[in-house]
Design a protein around this motif. Structure first.
Motif, PDB file in Angstrom:
ATOM      1  N   GLY A  43       0.786  -1.225   0.000  1.00  0.00           N
ATOM      2  CA  GLY A  43       0.000   0.000   0.000  1.00  0.00           C
ATOM      3  C   GLY A  43       0.819   1.275   0.000  1.00  0.00           C
ATOM      4  N   ASP A  44       2.132   1.163   0.217  1.00  0.00           N
ATOM      5  CA  ASP A  44       2.995   2.341   0.221  1.00  0.00           C
ATOM      6  C   ASP A  44       3.221   2.869  -1.187  1.00  0.00           C
ATOM      7  OD1 ASP A  44       3.198   2.151   2.912  1.00  0.00           O
ATOM      8  OD2 ASP A  44       5.314   1.597   2.994  1.00  0.00           O
ATOM      9  N   GLU A  45       3.535   4.159  -1.278  1.00  0.00           N
ATOM     10  CA  GLU A  45       3.855   4.791  -2.556  1.00  0.00           C
ATOM     11  C   GLU A  45       5.195   5.500  -2.451  1.00  0.00           C
ATOM     12  OE1 GLU A  45       0.682   7.475  -3.371  1.00  0.00           O
ATOM     13  OE2 GLU A  45      -0.791   5.889  -3.736  1.00  0.00           O
ATOM     14  N   VAL A  46       5.833   5.680  -3.609  1.00  0.00           N
ATOM     15  CA  VAL A  46       7.134   6.350  -3.644  1.00  0.00           C
ATOM     16  C   VAL A  46       7.069   7.519  -4.625  1.00  0.00           C
ATOM     17  CG1 VAL A  46       9.614   6.128  -4.072  1.00  0.00           C
ATOM     18  CG2 VAL A  46       8.330   4.176  -3.147  1.00  0.00           C
ATOM     19  N   GLU A  47       7.385   8.701  -4.126  1.00  0.00           N
ATOM     20  CA  GLU A  47       7.470   9.875  -4.991  1.00  0.00           C
ATOM     21  C   GLU A  47       8.946  10.211  -5.187  1.00  0.00           C
ATOM     22  OE1 GLU A  47       4.987  13.886  -5.190  1.00  0.00           O
ATOM     23  OE2 GLU A  47       6.466  13.949  -3.582  1.00  0.00           O
ATOM     24  N   VAL A  48       9.372  10.243  -6.443  1.00  0.00           N
ATOM     25  CA  VAL A  48      10.777  10.499  -6.771  1.00  0.00           C
ATOM     26  C   VAL A  48      10.884  11.871  -7.425  1.00  0.00           C
ATOM     27  CG1 VAL A  48      12.794   9.702  -8.056  1.00  0.00           C
ATOM     28  CG2 VAL A  48      11.177   8.034  -7.112  1.00  0.00           C
ATOM     29  N   LEU A  49      11.694  12.746  -6.844  1.00  0.00           N
ATOM     30  CA  LEU A  49      11.911  14.087  -7.374  1.00  0.00           C
ATOM     31  C   LEU A  49      13.309  14.145  -7.979  1.00  0.00           C
ATOM     32  CD1 LEU A  49      10.454  16.191  -4.417  1.00  0.00           C
ATOM     33  CD2 LEU A  49       9.257  15.316  -6.427  1.00  0.00           C
ATOM     34  N   ILE A  50      13.403  14.480  -9.261  1.00  0.00           N
ATOM     35  CA  ILE A  50      14.697  14.489  -9.956  1.00  0.00           C
ATOM     36  C   ILE A  50      15.121  15.908 -10.306  1.00  0.00           C
ATOM     37  CG2 ILE A  50      15.972  13.743 -11.998  1.00  0.00           C
ATOM     38  CD1 ILE A  50      14.232  11.311 -12.188  1.00  0.00           C
ATOM     39  N   ASN A  51      16.327  16.247  -9.900  1.00  0.00           N
ATOM     40  CA  ASN A  51      16.996  17.471 -10.332  1.00  0.00           C
ATOM     41  C   ASN A  51      18.489  17.165 -10.331  1.00  0.00           C
ATOM     42  OD1 ASN A  51      17.707  20.045 -11.068  1.00  0.00           O
ATOM     43  ND2 ASN A  51      17.312  20.957  -9.065  1.00  0.00           N
ATOM     44  N   SER A  52      18.945  16.549 -11.418  1.00  0.00           N
ATOM     45  CA  SER A  52      20.307  16.015 -11.459  1.00  0.00           C
ATOM     46  C   SER A  52      20.933  16.173 -12.842  1.00  0.00           C
ATOM     47  CB  SER A  52      20.290  14.530 -11.069  1.00  0.00           C
ATOM     48  OG  SER A  52      21.535  13.922 -11.350  1.00  0.00           O
ATOM     49  N   PRO A  53      22.227  16.531 -12.866  1.00  0.00           N
ATOM     50  CA  PRO A  53      22.936  16.626 -14.146  1.00  0.00           C
ATOM     51  C   PRO A  53      23.429  15.273 -14.644  1.00  0.00           C
ATOM     52  CG  PRO A  53      24.417  17.228 -12.381  1.00  0.00           C
ATOM     53  CD  PRO A  53      23.078  16.988 -11.742  1.00  0.00           C
ATOM     54  N   GLY A  54      23.193  14.219 -13.854  1.00  0.00           N
ATOM     55  CA  GLY A  54      23.673  12.891 -14.233  1.00  0.00           C
ATOM     56  C   GLY A  54      24.911  12.494 -13.461  1.00  0.00           C
ATOM     57  N   GLY A  55      25.643  11.541 -13.976  1.00  0.00           N
ATOM     58  CA  GLY A  55      26.843  11.068 -13.287  1.00  0.00           C
ATOM     59  C   GLY A  55      27.283   9.727 -13.815  1.00  0.00           C
ATOM     60  N   VAL A  56      27.648   8.842 -12.910  1.00  0.00           N
ATOM     61  CA  VAL A  56      28.170   7.522 -13.272  1.00  0.00           C
ATOM     62  C   VAL A  56      27.043   6.662 -13.852  1.00  0.00           C
ATOM     63  CG1 VAL A  56      29.369   5.469 -12.419  1.00  0.00           C
ATOM     64  CG2 VAL A  56      29.879   7.715 -11.428  1.00  0.00           C
ATOM     65  N   ILE A  57      27.283   6.058 -15.020  1.00  0.00           N
ATOM     66  CA  ILE A  57      26.205   5.357 -15.718  1.00  0.00           C
ATOM     67  C   ILE A  57      25.700   4.124 -14.974  1.00  0.00           C
ATOM     68  CG2 ILE A  57      26.856   6.192 -17.997  1.00  0.00           C
ATOM     69  CD1 ILE A  57      28.127   3.430 -18.505  1.00  0.00           C
ATOM     70  N   ASP A  58      26.598   3.385 -14.328  1.00  0.00           N
ATOM     71  CA  ASP A  58      26.109   2.189 -13.644  1.00  0.00           C
ATOM     72  C   ASP A  58      25.314   2.550 -12.394  1.00  0.00           C
ATOM     73  OD1 ASP A  58      28.399   3.057 -12.359  1.00  0.00           O
ATOM     74  OD2 ASP A  58      29.133   1.047 -11.865  1.00  0.00           O
ATOM     75  N   VAL A  59      25.561   3.726 -11.827  1.00  0.00           N
ATOM     76  CA  VAL A  59      24.738   4.212 -10.715  1.00  0.00           C
ATOM     77  C   VAL A  59      23.333   4.523 -11.222  1.00  0.00           C
ATOM     78  CG1 VAL A  59      24.398   6.097  -9.066  1.00  0.00           C
ATOM     79  CG2 VAL A  59      26.670   5.091  -9.367  1.00  0.00           C
ATOM     80  N   GLY A  60      23.259   5.221 -12.351  1.00  0.00           N
ATOM     81  CA  GLY A  60      21.957   5.504 -12.947  1.00  0.00           C
ATOM     82  C   GLY A  60      21.213   4.229 -13.279  1.00  0.00           C
ATOM     83  N   SER A  61      21.929   3.242 -13.810  1.00  0.00           N
ATOM     84  CA  SER A  61      21.310   1.969 -14.160  1.00  0.00           C
ATOM     85  C   SER A  61      20.789   1.230 -12.920  1.00  0.00           C
ATOM     86  CB  SER A  61      22.327   1.092 -14.892  1.00  0.00           C
ATOM     87  OG  SER A  61      21.785  -0.180 -15.173  1.00  0.00           O
ATOM     88  N   GLU A  62      21.563   1.258 -11.837  1.00  0.00           N
ATOM     89  CA  GLU A  62      21.144   0.558 -10.618  1.00  0.00           C
ATOM     90  C   GLU A  62      19.900   1.192 -10.013  1.00  0.00           C
ATOM     91  OE1 GLU A  62      22.972  -0.905  -6.277  1.00  0.00           O
ATOM     92  OE2 GLU A  62      24.243   0.144  -7.729  1.00  0.00           O
ATOM     93  N   ILE A  63      19.868   2.535  -9.973  1.00  0.00           N
ATOM     94  CA  ILE A  63      18.697   3.225  -9.416  1.00  0.00           C
ATOM     95  C   ILE A  63      17.484   3.006 -10.321  1.00  0.00           C
ATOM     96  CG2 ILE A  63      17.733   5.487  -8.842  1.00  0.00           C
ATOM     97  CD1 ILE A  63      20.543   6.342  -7.989  1.00  0.00           C
ATOM     98  N   TYR A  64      17.696   3.075 -11.622  1.00  0.00           N
ATOM     99  CA  TYR A  64      16.620   2.812 -12.587  1.00  0.00           C
ATOM    100  C   TYR A  64      16.022   1.427 -12.342  1.00  0.00           C
ATOM    101  CZ  TYR A  64      14.683   1.174 -17.077  1.00  0.00           C
ATOM    102  OH  TYR A  64      13.892   0.623 -18.051  1.00  0.00           O
ATOM    103  N   THR A  65      16.864   0.431 -12.152  1.00  0.00           N
ATOM    104  CA  THR A  65      16.395  -0.945 -11.958  1.00  0.00           C
ATOM    105  C   THR A  65      15.582  -1.084 -10.680  1.00  0.00           C
ATOM    106  OG1 THR A  65      18.351  -1.772 -13.127  1.00  0.00           O
ATOM    107  CG2 THR A  65      17.129  -3.348 -11.793  1.00  0.00           C
TER     108      THR A  65
END
Length: 235
Positions: A43-65
């Motif tokens: 029943g929980d929900e997650v709100e994700v707020l993004i304000n980022s220039p990017g960074g390490v690609i595998d970090v982005g991939s891990e968070i995306y997953t």
């Protein structure tokens, strides 16, 4: 319960976070997101707020997953910018974008040194990484690999409207949502707004005329009553 995840600043590995925290610099690592995901209850929900220039690609991939695995309860909002690896994260679930925000996608980059064989190998690795990451855009927007790679190749900057046109986001924040009426049957059509307004105007005029006629009738009756009383007094 609603949980909030802030994807702010550079996307960095977990073991770099202490350094950014020490100098009070905005940064996000996978552990920041994992701590929220691991504590989700039914029943929980997650709100994700993004304000980022990017960074390490595998970090982005891990968070995306992590977010994509829970996309049914995740809602993403791009409040400032979602660039490079941060744009990959934005593809993980339902996503809205502020009308003033920006999204940027480009090819993976790195530093390299060595002989021609080393550099050729690095170029091949980068092309492979591009193909891996572009699947996020393909899955979200329904675009082909060729379309996604071309967009990355040209370092494409997108407004909220442009991102919506490409189906990379689901909605633009603060836009008024039109009420949709579900109808049954292919031959059925609701009257148009113009028809409604025209008939409404006619009804108002009719009621006004009826009231006017009624007023004339009542005044005539009062006049007749006065004449009658006057006649009685004369007798």
């Amino acid at each position: 319960m609603k949980h909030k995840v802030n994807i702010r600043g550079s996307l960095i590995p977990n073991d770099y976070k202490w350094y950014y925290d020490y100098f009070m610099m905005d940064a996000t690592c996978p552990a920041d997101v994992k701590s929220v995901i691991d504590n989700l209850k039914p029943g929980d929900e997650v709100e994700v707020l993004i304000n980022s220039p990017g960074g390490v690609i595998d970090v982005g991939s891990e968070i995306y997953t992590m977010l994509r695995e829970h996309r049914d309860v995740v809602k993403i909002k791009i409040t400032g910018e979602a660039c490079s690896a941060a744009s990959i994260i934005a593809m993980a679930a339902y996503c809205e974008m502020a009308p003033t925000a920006l999204m940027m996608v480009h090819c993976v980059s790195t530093g390299a040194r060595g002989n021609h064989s080393d550099l050729e190998h690095t170029a091949e690795v980068l092309r492979t990484a591009d193909k891996a990451l572009c699947t996020a855009y393909m899955n979200k927007a329904g675009m082909s690999e060729e379309e996604a790679l071309e967009m990355m190749e040209h370092e494409t900057w997108l407004t909220a409207e442009q991102a919506k046109e490409r189906n990379m986001i689901d909605a633009i924040m603060f836009e008024e949502k039109e009420t949709q009426v579900i109808i049954d049957g292919p031959m059925f059509e609701l009257p148009t707004r113009e028809q409604l307004e025209k008939v409404n105007k006619m009804l108002k005029e009719t009621v006004s005329e009826e009231k006017s006629d009624e007023s004339v009738f009542l005044l005539q009756q009062k006049l007749n009553l006065l004449k009658l009383r006057k006649g009685e007094q004369g007798e």
